[in-house]
Design a protein around this motif. Structure first.
Motif, PDB file in Angstrom:
ATOM      1  N   GLU A 128      -9.747  14.148 -19.028  1.00 44.23           N
ATOM      2  CA  GLU A 128      -9.399  12.893 -18.356  1.00 44.23           C
ATOM      3  C   GLU A 128     -10.396  11.798 -18.739  1.00 44.23           C
ATOM      4  OE1 GLU A 128      -8.211  11.253 -13.928  1.00 44.23           O
ATOM      5  OE2 GLU A 128      -9.618  12.925 -14.080  1.00 44.23           O
TER       6      GLU A 128
ATOM      7  N   LEU B  97     -11.340   8.236 -12.089  1.00 38.87           N
ATOM      8  CA  LEU B  97     -10.964   9.587 -12.494  1.00 38.87           C
ATOM      9  C   LEU B  97     -10.527  10.340 -11.252  1.00 38.87           C
ATOM     10  CD1 LEU B  97     -13.882  10.412 -14.955  1.00 38.87           C
ATOM     11  CD2 LEU B  97     -11.571   9.655 -15.508  1.00 38.87           C
ATOM     12  N   GLN B  98      -9.470  11.121 -11.368  1.00 39.86           N
ATOM     13  CA  GLN B  98      -8.961  11.865 -10.227  1.00 39.86           C
ATOM     14  C   GLN B  98      -9.240  13.356 -10.336  1.00 39.86           C
ATOM     15  OE1 GLN B  98      -5.084  10.764  -8.897  1.00 39.86           O
ATOM     16  NE2 GLN B  98      -5.399   8.621  -9.379  1.00 39.86           N
TER      17      GLN B  98
ATOM     18  N   LYS C 170      -2.941   5.641 -17.557  1.00 41.25           N
ATOM     19  CA  LYS C 170      -2.289   5.914 -16.265  1.00 41.25           C
ATOM     20  C   LYS C 170      -1.142   6.912 -16.437  1.00 41.25           C
ATOM     21  CE  LYS C 170      -3.571   1.681 -13.912  1.00 41.25           C
ATOM     22  NZ  LYS C 170      -3.116   0.421 -13.311  1.00 41.25           N
TER      23      LYS C 170
ATOM     24  N   GLN D   7      -2.855  10.272 -16.989  1.00 43.08           N
ATOM     25  CA  GLN D   7      -3.455  10.752 -15.741  1.00 43.08           C
ATOM     26  C   GLN D   7      -2.385  11.334 -14.808  1.00 43.08           C
ATOM     27  OE1 GLN D   7      -5.259   7.816 -13.043  1.00 43.08           O
ATOM     28  NE2 GLN D   7      -7.136   9.055 -13.190  1.00 43.08           N
TER      29      GLN D   7
ATOM     30  N   ARG E  72      -9.623   8.349 -20.762  1.00 43.89           N
ATOM     31  CA  ARG E  72      -9.979   7.067 -20.167  1.00 43.89           C
ATOM     32  C   ARG E  72     -10.732   6.201 -21.182  1.00 43.89           C
ATOM     33  NH1 ARG E  72     -13.706   6.221 -14.830  1.00 43.89           N
ATOM     34  NH2 ARG E  72     -15.277   7.184 -16.178  1.00 43.89           N
TER      35      ARG E  72
END
Length: 154
Positions: free
Chosen positions: A54, A47-48, A67, A70, A58
Motif C-alpha cells: 500500500e 494508509l489503511q 484510491k 487501496q 501511494r
C-alpha cells in the motif's frame, strides 16, 4: 463521445458549432487533469493497512489510481486463497470471496499468499504513475518477453 462532449453534440450539429464545443470539451478534460495533478502533488492519502504494498502504491500512483488500488487491497481481505496446482515454475491458485463460491478473482490475495511485500514492477502501468507525463518508461530489456510487452501495451 457523451463523456467528452457532455451531450452537447448529435448528428445534426453543424461544423461551426462543433469546433467551439470540441474546444470546451478539451478544456474541461485539461482542467480535470490539472486538478488531478494538483491533488496528487499536494495531498497524501491515509494508509489503511500496514502492507508495504500500500505504501509502495501511494508513492507511485496518482491519487485517483491509488484510491482504486487501496479499495481493491481492502477488498482482497474478504477472499480466501490457496494453491491448487504446482508443476515446476507454474502454480495455480484458487481464490474465492468468502461466502460466494461463484466469485473468483483477486491477484492481490495471491500476492499475500506468496508473501510479496510489493507489487512487481511489471504490473505497474506507467500511465497510472505520478511521473507518467515525464515520459520515463522502463527499458524494453526489463520485460521478460514480447508477450509481456504486448500485455503492457494493452
Amino acid at each position: 463521445m457523451e463523456s467528452f462532449f457532455g451531450g452537447l453534440l448529435n448528428g445534426q450539429t453543424p461544423l461551426t458549432e462543433f469546433i467551439p464545443r470540441y474546444e470546451r470539451g478539451l478544456e474541461r478534460r485539461r482542467e480535470g487533469e490539472r486538478k488531478e495533478d494538483f491533488d496528487t502533488s499536494n495531498f497524501q492519502p491515509f494508509l489503511q493497512t500496514k502492507e508495504p504494498m500500500e505504501e509502495q502504491c501511494r508513492r507511485l500512483y496518482t491519487l485517483a489510481i491509488f484510491k482504486v488500488f487501496q479499495k481493491e487491497l481492502l477488498q482482497c481481505y474478504s477472499y480466501l486463497g490457496f494453491k491448487i496446482y504446482e508443476e515446476g515454475p507454474l502454480s495455480r491458485y484458487l481464490v474465492r470471496k468468502c461466502g460466494h463460491d461463484d466469485m473468483e478473482k483477486h491477484v492481490l490475495r495471491v500476492f499475500q499468499i506468496l508473501e510479496l511485500r510489493e507489487v512487481p514492477s511489471r504490473y505497474i502501468l506507467h500511465r497510472w504513475t505520478r511521473n507518467a507525463e515525464d515520459g520515463v518508461f522502463p527499458d524494453r530489456e526489463s520485460w521478460s518477453s514480447s508477450q509481456e510487452l504486448k500485455s503492457l501495451m494493452l
